[in-house]
Enzyme design. Structure first.
Site, PDB file in Angstrom:
ATOM      1  N   ILE A  12       0.844  -1.203   0.000  1.00  0.00           N
ATOM      2  CA  ILE A  12       0.000   0.000   0.000  1.00  0.00           C
ATOM      3  C   ILE A  12       0.880   1.253   0.000  1.00  0.00           C
ATOM      4  O   ILE A  12       0.611   2.227  -0.708  1.00  0.00           O
ATOM      5  CB  ILE A  12      -0.984  -0.018   1.184  1.00  0.00           C
ATOM      6  N   TYR A 141      -2.956  -9.344  15.916  1.00  0.00           N
ATOM      7  CA  TYR A 141      -2.743  -8.357  14.851  1.00  0.00           C
ATOM      8  C   TYR A 141      -3.731  -7.194  15.010  1.00  0.00           C
ATOM      9  O   TYR A 141      -3.342  -6.026  15.094  1.00  0.00           O
ATOM     10  CB  TYR A 141      -2.895  -9.011  13.472  1.00  0.00           C
ATOM     11  N   LYS A 145      -3.074  -3.065  16.298  1.00  0.00           N
ATOM     12  CA  LYS A 145      -3.498  -1.837  15.603  1.00  0.00           C
ATOM     13  C   LYS A 145      -4.387  -0.977  16.508  1.00  0.00           C
ATOM     14  O   LYS A 145      -4.278   0.249  16.521  1.00  0.00           O
ATOM     15  CB  LYS A 145      -4.237  -2.213  14.320  1.00  0.00           C
TER      16      LYS A 145
END
Ligand code: UDP
Length: 328
Positions: A12, A141, A145
């Site tokens: 990205i 995960y 975040k």
């Protein structure tokens, strides 16, 4: 704007670097090249090969390059690995990010854009997901975040950091000219695996679960083009001028697409069959995840240029056809 793109050689990040250039900004990249690729960047882009947790190195780059805003894409993102090796995720995704943020504050750089994820929502009760939906990640995960999201709120309050957090749904596709695209090792994502199954580069695709409570029994996801994601990062710049701005946006098309529909799209675009087998559910996969992104549309003027799965897959196909071995 002078922009430090952390993880700018990754999937990205590299698309965002190109969008920044196209919009007249001045990106420089920090990447340790563990997962990133030099070849994903134009030779004209300055690449600092360092770790984002190295405060001295980051501090020097921030000063030397007169950085005004930091975009942070660098993270480990394999859900299964995060379950088996959580410390790796907490150290890289949380601790290293805190070092990056401390280096920024020390250098007086107070604008930050963070790549978050729909995985912070866990298994949502209501669909489509809005930004105020409860966040209850079901793996380290997603938790890593969310931990950074929470740290950012505290820093906005305490130090006037202005930040935008983008919760991506399923990033997909490639640059329209086929020059850069998705190249993970190992690859675990559906679209590249389906394309490789169609071309025979990999064995038959395994469909993880056909007994979900969805119309065709396979999981529903919201696939959003990587260039659409990237443009939101630039559209948010004016909002970061307000000190202490704390912004959260979902980024998805809002269209749920099943695994079988992705396979059909690959077959349509490629003109080949996608051989597949059915396999048990993959641990930690919610049945459906799709976004309400109307906040980004309303507040940022964000537009989705690739609303349909066929158009998204077409760009991925062009990239994989041009570079079957990725950047190797
Ligand atoms: N999937 C699948 N076979 C694969 C890879 C993925 O059936 O080899 C499914 C997966 O269970 C999920 C969807 O495809 O429902 C998208 O998975 P991906 O790993 O691309 O993204 P995620 O939604 O996990 O972020």
């Amino acid at each position: 704007m002078n922009v430090l793109v952390v993880g700018g050689a990754g999937y990205i990040g590299s698309h965002c670097v190109r969008q920044l250039l196209a919009a007249g900004h001045n990106p420089v990249v920090l990447d340790n090249l563990v997962f990133g690729h030099r070849a994903a960047l134009s030779p004209a882009i300055r690449l600092y090969e360092a770790n984002l947790g190295d405060e001295a190195a980051v501090g020097k780059i921030l000063k030397d390059e007169k950085i005004e805003v930091v975009m942070h894409f660098a993270a480990f993102a394999y859900v299964g690995e995060s379950v088996s090796d959580p410390l790796k995720y907490y150290f890289n995704n949380v601790v290293a990010t805190l070092h990056l943020l401390r280096a920024m504050l020390a250098a007086g750089v107070k604008k930050f854009i963070f790549s978050s994820t729909c995985a912070t929502y866990g298994i949502p009760r209501e669909m489509p997901i809005v930004e105020s939906s409860p966040q209850a990640p079901i793996n380290p995960y997603g938790q890593s975040k969310l931990d950074v999201e929470n740290a950012l709120k505290s820093l906005a309050h305490a130090h006037g950091l202005s930040f935008a957090t983008f919760r991506y749904f399923n990033a997909a596709g490639a640059a329209e000219d086929g020059t850069i695209g998705e190249a993970h090792d190992p690859e675990t994502h559906l679209i590249p695996l389906a394309i490789d199954a169609a071309t025979g580069r990999r064995p038959a695709l395994q469909i993880f679960g056909t007994d979900y409570p969805t119309p065709d029994g396979t999981c529903l996801r919201d696939y959003v083009h990587v260039d659409d994601l990237s443009r939101a990062h630039i559209a948010v710049f004016p909002k970061l001028e307000t000190p202490g701005a704390a912004l959260f946006y979902n980024l998805g098309t809002g269209r749920p697409t099943s695994v079988l529909e992705v396979i059909q799209a690959v077959e349509k675009v490629s003109g080949r069959k996608v051989p597949y087998t059915t396999a048990p559910r993959r641990a930690g996969d919610p049945p459906a995840l799709y976004a309400d992104s109307s906040k980004a549309v309303r507040e940022l003027g964000w537009t989705v240029r690739f609303p349909g799965i066929n158009e998204i897959v077409a760009t991925a196909w062009a990239w994989h056809a041009a570079r079957p071995a990725g950047y190797r």
